[in-house]
Motif scaffolding. Structure first.
Motif, short mmCIF file in Angstrom:
data_model
loop_
_atom_site.label_atom_id
_atom_site.label_comp_id
_atom_site.label_asym_id
_atom_site.label_seq_id
_atom_site.Cartn_x
_atom_site.Cartn_y
_atom_site.Cartn_z
N GLN A 160 -15.89 10.68 3.62
CA GLN A 160 -15.01 11.34 4.58
C GLN A 160 -13.98 10.40 5.20
N GLY A 161 -14.09 9.12 4.93
CA GLY A 161 -13.14 8.15 5.46
C GLY A 161 -13.76 7.32 6.57
N LEU A 162 -13.48 6.03 6.55
CA LEU A 162 -14.04 5.13 7.56
C LEU A 162 -13.20 5.18 8.84
N ALA A 275 -1.31 -7.29 2.50
CA ALA A 275 -0.79 -6.66 3.71
C ALA A 275 -1.77 -5.64 4.26
N VAL A 276 -2.38 -4.83 3.40
CA VAL A 276 -3.36 -3.83 3.85
C VAL A 276 -4.56 -4.53 4.48
N LEU A 350 -3.39 -1.19 -5.87
CA LEU A 350 -4.50 -0.36 -5.39
C LEU A 350 -3.99 0.85 -4.62
N TYR A 351 -2.92 1.45 -5.13
CA TYR A 351 -2.30 2.67 -4.60
C TYR A 351 -1.63 2.48 -3.23
N LEU A 359 -3.39 7.37 3.65
CA LEU A 359 -4.10 7.92 2.49
C LEU A 359 -4.57 6.80 1.57
N ALA A 360 -3.74 5.77 1.40
CA ALA A 360 -4.14 4.63 0.58
C ALA A 360 -5.38 3.95 1.16
N CYS A 361 -5.44 3.85 2.49
CA CYS A 361 -6.61 3.23 3.14
C CYS A 361 -7.87 4.05 2.87
N ARG A 362 -7.73 5.35 2.84
CA ARG A 362 -8.90 6.18 2.54
C ARG A 362 -9.34 6.02 1.08
#
Length: 454
Positions: A160-162, A275-276, A350-351, A359-362
């Motif tokens: 569900q996402g952190l 960067a992420v 990695l998108y 969304l990329a972080c998810r």
């Protein structure tokens, strides 16, 4: 001083009994009497040289181009006193049109209000879910990480996402530190990078730097090439560019890595990954996660441009591509459109470059949970999401579309498509399919990705 000349004093004073404002369409009445409507029409026809024909009643309402945004913009007024009055029929028709416009505007206002309320309810619900999930992660999961990370409950919560507040910590734990890098080791390589920067600025010309950056024998010289790529990293955020708060930090992490791994050096795409991590971790922790992440088999194969390994990954991807999306697979095959054309950019960053940052972080969340398999599953999810559009495109338009994905892509739509992707082929999972491809001889590589070989 020159705005107002003395001639203004010679102007006749305005009539005090009938003030007017030209700006709002009202003018003071002239000294002569108001003209009859027929006389006004005759003078208009004489000036324009054409007869005025009023539009038929049925067409009048359709020709109205003005659509008010709200009912507050609608005011029905009679004509000014110096213009001929409306006829009874015209007044009734205008009243009817006015009532229709007010009703339509009110409908739009009510619809927009319901839409705003729905968005606020969803946002409030999402914030509540994040807050409750954060409590679970902080109080239950993280203190018992090794025992709980593989449980079904944690994996479902992970999908569900952190929560942003624990994202960096979970990423670090999931990626691990097999390289045993310490903050002190990071400082050592950072100081070495700074020394090389100073030596470049003092002794080398631009041509020398370019030659050194292209040298295989001395990959550490790619330090200077980092400067060119940092300015292209998340340019819309304005935080990694020159003068931004994270510019020097990103430069330090990437520079230290090129000294830590001179055999890899700097490769385009690394700046987005670093960067992420910087946005979610402290400097030393970001470097540790960065180095360990790039040491994974898939990332190492891509960043070292190991063609043989890359072809194996593309071949495994095509196995599940054909299994899940057979029509689109055949469509791509008919144009000889190979996975490397679009997958390389997705995997390299990695998108994080192709998808909106949140969304990329998810995607990263579940990638840290499932490993390299999820990167290719995400790629299939994107293809499934836009399958109907891609089936109507030719080679050029498909390549352009997949290189720059639509910006309105949402996590709900994408993850529902990802969930529909089955990573199983003939009872073989991703790891088994990839392992069987690794056993194949080099002759099998000739049938895959001619664009990469060229």
């Amino acid at each position: 001083r020159n705005f107002f000349t003395k001639r203004t004093k010679e102007l006749k004073p305005a009539v005090q009994s009938a003030p007017g404002w030209k700006l709002f369409g009202k003018v003071p009445p002239r000294e002569n009497l108001p003209k009859d409507s027929k006389i006004i029409q005759q003078e208009y026809e004489a000036r324009t040289g054409r007869m005025y024909k009023p539009p038929p009643p049925s067409a009048r309402r359709k020709n109205i181009e003005f659509e008010p945004l709200s009912t507050t913009a609608l005011i029905l007024e009679d004509r000014p006193a110096n213009l001929p009055a409306k006829s009874v029929e015209e007044a009734l028709r205008h009243r009817q049109e006015y009532d229709e416009m007010v009703a339509e505007a009110k409908k739009r206002e009510i619809k927009e209000a319901h839409k705003r309320k729905k968005i606020m309810r969803e946002r409030f619900k999402q914030e509540e879910n994040i807050a409750s999930a954060m409590v679970i992660w902080v109080n239950e999961i993280l203190p018992n990480w090794e025992g709980m990370r593989a449980t079904r409950r944690v994996r479902e919560l992970w999908w569900q996402g952190l929560p942003p507040s624990v994202r960096g910590k979970v990423w670090s734990l999931a990626v691990g530190n097999e390289l045993n890098i310490t903050p002190e080791l990071y400082e050592i390589f950072l100081s070495r990078a700074k020394e090389r920067w100073r030596s470049f600025s003092e002794t080398s010309s631009e041509n020398d730097v370019e030659d050194a950056g292209a040298s295989v024998a001395d990959r550490e010289a790619s330090l200077e090439l980092i400067k060119l790529d940092i300015s292209r990293t998340f340019p819309s955020l304005y935080i990694f560019q020159k003068g931004g708060p994270y510019h020097d930090l990103l430069h330090s992490v990437l520079g230290a890595y090129t000294c830590y791994r001179p055999d890899v050096g700097y490769v385009q795409g690394m700046s987005f990954i670093a960067a992420v991590l910087i946005l979610n971790l402290e400097e030393a922790d970001a470097f540790i996660a960065f180095a360990n992440l790039l040491n994974k088999p898939c990332q190492l194969a891509f960043f070292r441009v190991d063609h043989s390994m890359m072809l194996k990954y593309f071949a495994a991807f095509e196995v599940f591509f054909e299994e899940n999306l057979p029509k689109l697979f055949l469509h791509f095959k008919s144009y000889s459109l190979t996975p490397d054309i679009y997958l390389i950019d997705w995997i390299f960053t990695l998108y994080s470059k192709s998808l909106p940052l949140d969304l990329a972080c998810r995607v990263w969340d579940v990638f840290c949970r499932d490993g390299e398999e999820f990167l290719f599953r995400t790629g299939l999810g994107i293809l499934r999401l836009y399958e109907d559009i891609l089936l109507q495109m030719d080679f050029i338009h498909i390549a352009q579309f997949l290189t720059k994905l639509p910006e309105d892509i949402t996590s709900e739509k994408l993850f529902s498509c990802i969930a529909a992707i089955q990573m199983q082929n003939s009872n073989k999972k991703w790891a088994q399919v990839f392992a069987s491809l690794m056993k194949d001889n080099k002759e099998g590589d000739k049938n895959h990705s001619p664009a990469l070989k060229s």
